[in-house]
Design a protein around this motif. Structure first.
Motif, PDB file in Angstrom:
ATOM      1  N   GLY A 160       0.799  -1.220   0.000  1.00 47.50           N
ATOM      2  CA  GLY A 160       0.000   0.000   0.000  1.00 47.50           C
ATOM      3  C   GLY A 160       0.826   1.262   0.000  1.00 47.50           C
ATOM      4  O   GLY A 160       0.929   1.958   1.012  1.00 47.50           O
ATOM      5  N   SER A 161       1.418   1.542  -1.142  1.00 45.22           N
ATOM      6  CA  SER A 161       2.122   2.812  -1.318  1.00 45.22           C
ATOM      7  C   SER A 161       1.648   3.427  -2.634  1.00 45.22           C
ATOM      8  O   SER A 161       1.134   2.722  -3.507  1.00 45.22           O
ATOM      9  CB  SER A 161       3.641   2.608  -1.329  1.00 45.22           C
ATOM     10  N   THR A 171      -1.033  -6.923  -0.495  1.00 43.92           N
ATOM     11  CA  THR A 171      -1.553  -6.634   0.840  1.00 43.92           C
ATOM     12  C   THR A 171      -2.976  -6.090   0.679  1.00 43.92           C
ATOM     13  O   THR A 171      -3.380  -5.655  -0.409  1.00 43.92           O
ATOM     14  CB  THR A 171      -0.691  -5.588   1.578  1.00 43.92           C
ATOM     15  N   ASN A 173      -3.982  -3.341   1.924  1.00 41.83           N
ATOM     16  CA  ASN A 173      -3.883  -1.905   1.640  1.00 41.83           C
ATOM     17  C   ASN A 173      -3.437  -1.624   0.210  1.00 41.83           C
ATOM     18  O   ASN A 173      -3.785  -0.586  -0.354  1.00 41.83           O
ATOM     19  CB  ASN A 173      -2.945  -1.245   2.649  1.00 41.83           C
ATOM     20  N   ALA A 174      -2.685  -2.530  -0.388  1.00 42.32           N
ATOM     21  CA  ALA A 174      -2.294  -2.348  -1.790  1.00 42.32           C
ATOM     22  C   ALA A 174      -3.534  -2.240  -2.667  1.00 42.32           C
ATOM     23  O   ALA A 174      -3.556  -1.504  -3.664  1.00 42.32           O
ATOM     24  CB  ALA A 174      -1.421  -3.513  -2.247  1.00 42.32           C
ATOM     25  N   PHE A 229      -4.958   1.021  -3.621  1.00 39.71           N
ATOM     26  CA  PHE A 229      -4.232   1.826  -4.599  1.00 39.71           C
ATOM     27  C   PHE A 229      -4.360   1.288  -6.016  1.00 39.71           C
ATOM     28  O   PHE A 229      -4.312   2.031  -6.979  1.00 39.71           O
ATOM     29  CB  PHE A 229      -2.744   1.889  -4.219  1.00 39.71           C
ATOM     30  N   ARG A 239       7.206  -5.157   9.242  1.00 36.06           N
ATOM     31  CA  ARG A 239       6.639  -6.484   9.512  1.00 36.06           C
ATOM     32  C   ARG A 239       7.625  -7.592   9.129  1.00 36.06           C
ATOM     33  O   ARG A 239       7.772  -8.586   9.842  1.00 36.06           O
ATOM     34  CB  ARG A 239       5.302  -6.640   8.778  1.00 36.06           C
ATOM     35  N   ASP A 264      -0.475 -11.405   6.959  1.00 35.23           N
ATOM     36  CA  ASP A 264      -1.268 -11.249   5.730  1.00 35.23           C
ATOM     37  C   ASP A 264      -0.643 -12.127   4.649  1.00 35.23           C
ATOM     38  O   ASP A 264       0.331 -12.858   4.924  1.00 35.23           O
ATOM     39  CB  ASP A 264      -1.382  -9.781   5.295  1.00 35.23           C
ATOM     40  N   ALA A 318       9.380   2.521  -1.243  1.00 37.89           N
ATOM     41  CA  ALA A 318       8.895   3.822  -1.725  1.00 37.89           C
ATOM     42  C   ALA A 318       8.103   4.451  -0.594  1.00 37.89           C
ATOM     43  O   ALA A 318       7.143   3.852  -0.101  1.00 37.89           O
ATOM     44  CB  ALA A 318       8.021   3.649  -2.965  1.00 37.89           C
ATOM     45  N   MET A 319       8.526   5.627  -0.189  1.00 40.65           N
ATOM     46  CA  MET A 319       7.823   6.319   0.919  1.00 40.65           C
ATOM     47  C   MET A 319       8.323   7.737   1.027  1.00 40.65           C
ATOM     48  O   MET A 319       9.317   8.105   0.395  1.00 40.65           O
ATOM     49  CB  MET A 319       8.039   5.565   2.234  1.00 40.65           C
ATOM     50  N   MET A 360       9.552   9.036   6.590  1.00 43.90           N
ATOM     51  CA  MET A 360       9.356   7.614   6.908  1.00 43.90           C
ATOM     52  C   MET A 360      10.638   6.829   6.645  1.00 43.90           C
ATOM     53  O   MET A 360      11.027   5.962   7.426  1.00 43.90           O
ATOM     54  CB  MET A 360       8.208   7.025   6.076  1.00 43.90           C
TER      55      MET A 360
HETATM   56  C1  LIG Z   1      -2.640   8.240   0.166  1.00 47.48           C
HETATM   57  C2  LIG Z   1      -1.651   7.388   0.920  1.00 47.48           C
HETATM   58  C3  LIG Z   1      -0.419   7.185   0.400  1.00 47.48           C
HETATM   59  C4  LIG Z   1       0.531   6.385   1.077  1.00 47.48           C
HETATM   60  N1  LIG Z   1       1.754   6.184   0.519  1.00 47.48           N
HETATM   61  C5  LIG Z   1       2.664   5.424   1.173  1.00 47.48           C
HETATM   62  C6  LIG Z   1       3.944   5.206   0.614  1.00 47.48           C
HETATM   63  O1  LIG Z   1       4.268   5.649  -0.480  1.00 47.48           O
HETATM   64  N2  LIG Z   1       4.816   4.443   1.315  1.00 47.48           N
HETATM   65  C7  LIG Z   1       4.516   3.906   2.533  1.00 47.48           C
HETATM   66  O2  LIG Z   1       5.368   3.246   3.120  1.00 47.48           O
HETATM   67  N3  LIG Z   1       3.299   4.096   3.083  1.00 47.48           N
HETATM   68  C8  LIG Z   1       2.373   4.839   2.435  1.00 47.48           C
HETATM   69  N4  LIG Z   1       1.127   5.039   2.972  1.00 47.48           N
HETATM   70  C9  LIG Z   1       0.814   4.392   4.264  1.00 47.48           C
HETATM   71  C10 LIG Z   1       0.490   2.924   4.064  1.00 47.48           C
HETATM   72  O3  LIG Z   1      -0.560   2.758   3.126  1.00 47.48           O
HETATM   73  C11 LIG Z   1       0.115   2.296   5.410  1.00 47.48           C
HETATM   74  O4  LIG Z   1       1.242   2.338   6.271  1.00 47.48           O
HETATM   75  C12 LIG Z   1      -0.388   0.891   5.252  1.00 47.48           C
HETATM   76  O5  LIG Z   1      -0.632   0.368   6.556  1.00 47.48           O
HETATM   77  C13 LIG Z   1       0.573  -0.008   4.492  1.00 47.48           C
HETATM   78  O6  LIG Z   1       0.044  -1.298   4.477  1.00 47.48           O
HETATM   79  P1  LIG Z   1       0.788  -2.542   3.783  1.00 47.48           P
HETATM   80  O7  LIG Z   1       2.236  -2.445   4.144  1.00 47.48           O
HETATM   81  O8  LIG Z   1       0.144  -3.706   4.415  1.00 47.48           O
HETATM   82  O9  LIG Z   1       0.554  -2.469   2.348  1.00 47.48           O
HETATM   83  C14 LIG Z   1       0.187   5.811   2.312  1.00 47.48           C
HETATM   84  C15 LIG Z   1      -1.097   6.009   2.829  1.00 47.48           C
HETATM   85  C16 LIG Z   1      -2.008   6.776   2.131  1.00 47.48           C
HETATM   86  C17 LIG Z   1      -3.378   6.976   2.732  1.00 47.48           C
END
Ligand SMILES: Cc1cc2nc3c(=O)[nH]c(=O)nc-3n(C[C@H](O)[C@H](O)[C@H](O)COP(=O)(O)O)c2cc1C
Length: 186
Positions: A16-17, A42, A44-45, A48, A100, A108, A126-127, A131
């Motif tokens: 989810g980035s 994931t 959260n992915a 996106f 994680r 997950d 990517a963040m 972060m």
């Molecule tokens: C609009 C938006 C953009 C995001 N972009 C990033 C990103 O680029 N990198 C990152 O590490 N987290 C980013 N996040 C936060 C992650 O989505 C969040 O930490 C999430 O729990 C990641 O879940 P996952 O690791 O299970 O995919 C973003 C959140 C939102 C709402």
């Protein structure tokens, strides 16, 4: 058993980035290079980018939930996928995924497959810069590197927020190159 794949079997993990959409180009490029792919996302992915796109691009159903029905074989798709993959690549790796993985979570589909595999892992983080530079992320990345994880990037560049700094995902070509290099070494 997961059928097919020959000698170039890669699992692509998507987080989810904002850069999650770049997984499309990674998948397309690896397929053109003759690789057989399976995609894991994931939860959260999926906020996106849709699993349907990645299913179409990879040519196979996407694993989003270890409990989902329709996994091939004996319903232990995560174990089978962990054994099937010769290389894993996580694109774009979130700070959350890195944390994680560093702590051995299997909460997950992505982390469970990765914990259940002995294959090499390429991470393309990517963040936002804050972060990436956070001491927690630094320690987690160091721990993963010490364990042999191949971290590609991030690079300095324009970020999703509009700021410029370190945290932009490495070019897709660099991620693909490292993934294919690990495949060659597998
Ligand atoms: C609009 C938006 C953009 C995001 N972009 C990033 C990103 O680029 N990198 C990152 O590490 N987290 C980013 N996040 C936060 C992650 O989505 C969040 O930490 C999430 O729990 C990641 O879940 P996952 O690791 O299970 O995919 C973003 C959140 C939102 C709402």
């Amino acid at each position: 058993m997961i059928a097919g794949g020959g000698e170039r079997r890669i699992a692509v993990h998507v987080c989810g980035s904002v850069a999650a959409y770049k997984a499309c180009e990674v998948i397309t490029t690896l397929r053109k290079a003759g690789c057989e792919l399976r995609v894991v996302m994931t939860v959260n992915a999926q906020r996106f980018i849709g699993a349907t796109s990645l299913q179409a691009l990879s040519g196979h159903p996407v694993l989003t939930d270890v409990w989902q029905e329709g996994t091939e074989g004996h319903g232990m798709g995560h174990i089978e996928l962990g054994a099937w993959a010769q290389v894993h690549v996580a694109v774009a790796a979130s700070a959350n995924l890195i944390a994680r993985l560093a702590h051995g979570f299997a909460d997950d589909a992505v982390t469970t497959v990765l914990l259940a595999s002995r294959a090499p892992l390429v991470l393309a983080p990517a963040m936002e810069t804050a972060m990436w530079e956070h001491p927690a992320t630094r320690a987690n990345v160091d721990a993963l590197r010490a364990r042999g994880v191949h971290v590609v990037g991030p690079v300095i560049g324009r970020l999703a927020s509009g700021a410029t700094g370190e945290g932009r995902m490495a070019d897709v070509s660099a991620v693909v190159e490292e993934t294919l290099a690990r495949l060659g070494a597998a």
